[in-house]
Motif scaffolding. Structure first.
Motif, PDB file in Angstrom:
ATOM      1  N   GLY A 131       0.820  -1.207   0.000  1.00  0.00           N
ATOM      2  CA  GLY A 131       0.000   0.000   0.000  1.00  0.00           C
ATOM      3  C   GLY A 131       0.849   1.250   0.000  1.00  0.00           C
ATOM      4  O   GLY A 131       2.040   1.209   0.326  1.00  0.00           O
ATOM      5  N   ALA A 132       0.236   2.357  -0.395  1.00  0.00           N
ATOM      6  CA  ALA A 132       0.913   3.653  -0.384  1.00  0.00           C
ATOM      7  C   ALA A 132      -0.112   4.726  -0.068  1.00  0.00           C
ATOM      8  O   ALA A 132      -1.232   4.698  -0.599  1.00  0.00           O
ATOM      9  CB  ALA A 132       1.580   3.929  -1.727  1.00  0.00           C
ATOM     10  N   LYS A 133       0.264   5.649   0.800  1.00  0.00           N
ATOM     11  CA  LYS A 133      -0.619   6.746   1.158  1.00  0.00           C
ATOM     12  C   LYS A 133      -0.118   8.013   0.479  1.00  0.00           C
ATOM     13  O   LYS A 133       0.945   8.537   0.816  1.00  0.00           O
ATOM     14  CB  LYS A 133      -0.656   6.949   2.677  1.00  0.00           C
ATOM     15  N   ILE A 147       3.738   0.968   2.653  1.00  0.00           N
ATOM     16  CA  ILE A 147       3.905  -0.219   3.485  1.00  0.00           C
ATOM     17  C   ILE A 147       4.598  -1.299   2.660  1.00  0.00           C
ATOM     18  O   ILE A 147       4.113  -1.692   1.597  1.00  0.00           O
ATOM     19  CB  ILE A 147       2.561  -0.749   4.005  1.00  0.00           C
ATOM     20  N   LEU A 148       5.731  -1.746   3.163  1.00  0.00           N
ATOM     21  CA  LEU A 148       6.490  -2.799   2.499  1.00  0.00           C
ATOM     22  C   LEU A 148       6.412  -4.058   3.357  1.00  0.00           C
ATOM     23  O   LEU A 148       6.806  -4.049   4.526  1.00  0.00           O
ATOM     24  CB  LEU A 148       7.948  -2.365   2.318  1.00  0.00           C
ATOM     25  N   GLN A 149       5.894  -5.110   2.772  1.00  0.00           N
ATOM     26  CA  GLN A 149       5.788  -6.393   3.463  1.00  0.00           C
ATOM     27  C   GLN A 149       6.950  -7.277   3.033  1.00  0.00           C
ATOM     28  O   GLN A 149       7.380  -7.225   1.881  1.00  0.00           O
ATOM     29  CB  GLN A 149       4.456  -7.052   3.101  1.00  0.00           C
ATOM     30  N   TYR A 150       7.447  -8.090   3.960  1.00  0.00           N
ATOM     31  CA  TYR A 150       8.551  -8.982   3.603  1.00  0.00           C
ATOM     32  C   TYR A 150       8.441 -10.279   4.389  1.00  0.00           C
ATOM     33  O   TYR A 150       7.892 -10.337   5.474  1.00  0.00           O
ATOM     34  CB  TYR A 150       9.903  -8.312   3.873  1.00  0.00           C
ATOM     35  N   TYR A 151       8.980 -11.331   3.774  1.00  0.00           N
ATOM     36  CA  TYR A 151       9.013 -12.627   4.443  1.00  0.00           C
ATOM     37  C   TYR A 151      10.220 -13.407   3.948  1.00  0.00           C
ATOM     38  O   TYR A 151      10.732 -13.168   2.842  1.00  0.00           O
ATOM     39  CB  TYR A 151       7.718 -13.416   4.215  1.00  0.00           C
ATOM     40  N   GLU A 159       5.814  -6.490   8.218  1.00  0.00           N
ATOM     41  CA  GLU A 159       5.702  -5.324   7.361  1.00  0.00           C
ATOM     42  C   GLU A 159       6.155  -4.085   8.106  1.00  0.00           C
ATOM     43  O   GLU A 159       6.152  -4.041   9.343  1.00  0.00           O
ATOM     44  CB  GLU A 159       4.277  -5.152   6.829  1.00  0.00           C
ATOM     45  N   THR A 160       6.538  -3.082   7.326  1.00  0.00           N
ATOM     46  CA  THR A 160       7.073  -1.862   7.919  1.00  0.00           C
ATOM     47  C   THR A 160       6.784  -0.685   6.998  1.00  0.00           C
ATOM     48  O   THR A 160       6.713  -0.860   5.772  1.00  0.00           O
ATOM     49  CB  THR A 160       8.592  -1.987   8.150  1.00  0.00           C
ATOM     50  N   PRO A 161       6.600   0.516   7.549  1.00  0.00           N
ATOM     51  CA  PRO A 161       6.433   1.694   6.687  1.00  0.00           C
ATOM     52  C   PRO A 161       7.766   2.104   6.072  1.00  0.00           C
ATOM     53  O   PRO A 161       8.833   1.877   6.655  1.00  0.00           O
ATOM     54  CB  PRO A 161       5.905   2.759   7.654  1.00  0.00           C
TER      55      PRO A 161
END
Length: 311
Positions: A131-133, A147-151, A159-161
């Motif tokens: 996502g992006a605001k 928001i960048l999600q990682y695994y 996830e982290t902003p």
């Protein structure tokens, strides 16, 4: 030992390397900075410097000479960090749209410039832009956060902003946001296309113009953001058909035809241009720089105090 720790050899190498780097900067087309010759000179200087430092340490220096030893150790630490970055480091970039994911690895990063031992670099992580605001303020577009999600291979998701001011350190890489823009989502019959339209800056203003080739179809378009989040704007598309161009002015939900194919503009998404930097020797460089400053101060400040007391 005495041959390697020769001061004249050190001074000569400094002069040769300085001349070499000067020529390399004046004629970059020769790619002298990537030459094995520079690597050989640097390695020889590192060996000479290490031998000089060891010889100085064995003499058990005191007073100002201790500052000279600290300076030499700092220079070795700095060069070690630069060597780690040269062989094991790398950098590149990648456009990533909302809901797109890629492995955080050299093979997925565009224009990857990695060292000899980092050409196949792989962090073991997969990243996804979830996502992006984005907000419009007085006609200007501002990215507030994304928001960048990682695994990893174990499937542990987090996830982290991330934003222009908030980079992310992940898997040995530093991820920074370099640019942002809009991506019209087109329903092209049997596939969904996210058209990443580049952002072009002009002093205090910016435009969103880009081209796309899909098979034999050539398009150019300009997006005009509107609404609180910029997604309610209009899209002007030019389509090339039989040597001529047709122009369509669209709003979200409208359609146009390309060589008989109906294309629907479904929605508008966002994209980020992310840069990836791998610097395994970063802290070596930082510590080495601090030691260089400390050694210089320890060696030269007493001379300044002595001169001041004689005035």
């Amino acid at each position: 030992m005495n041959l390697l720790a020769n001061k004249n050899l050190a001074n000569g190498l400094v002069i040769v390397i300085t001349i070499y780097l000067t020529i390399a900067m004046l004629w970059p087309q020769n790619k002298m900075l990537d030459s094995p010759a520079l690597l050989g000179l640097g390695l020889l200087f590192f060996i000479n410097l290490s031998a000089c430092t060891l010889k100085l340490a064995l003499s058990k220096p005191k007073g100002r000479r201790l500052g000279l030893l600290i300076f030499h150790v700092g220079l070795i630490t700095l060069l070690t960090g630069m060597g780690l970055n040269h062989f094991w480091g790398g950098e590149g970039f990648r456009y990533l749209g909302v809901d797109q994911e890629i492995p955080l690895a050299a093979r997925e990063i565009r224009e990857w410039k990695g060292g000899f031992l980092a050409k196949d670099w792989d962090s073991g992580y997969t990243i996804k832009l979830t996502g992006a605001k984005v907000e419009m303020e007085k006609g200007k577009v501002h990215l507030r956060t994304a928001i960048l999600q990682y695994y990893d291979n174990k499937g542990q998701v987090a996830e982290t902003p991330i934003s222009f001011l908030s980079p992310l350190d992940l898997g040995g890489a530093r991820i920074r946001v370099r640019e942002r823009g809009f991506a019209p989502i087109l329903d092209w019959g049997m596939q969904i296309i996210h058209w990443t339209i580049p952002t072009q800056r002009h002093l205090t203003s910016e435009t969103y113009r880009g081209k796309m080739a899909l098979g034999e179809n050539n398009l150019s378009g300009e997006y005009f953001p509107a609404g609180q989040d910029g997604r309610k704007g209009k899209l002007v598309v030019k389509v090339q058909e039989k040597g001529s161009w047709k122009t369509f002015t669209l709003k979200p939900g409208d359609s146009f035809t390309v060589n008989g194919q109906k294309v629907i503009w479904q929605d508008t998404g966002y994209w980020l241009l992310l840069s990836f930097t791998v610097e395994p020797g970063l802290w070596w460089v930082v510590v080495g720089s601090l030691l260089l400053l400390g050694g210089n101060a320890y060696y030269y400040l007493p001379l300044l105090w002595k001169r001041g007391s004689n005035v």
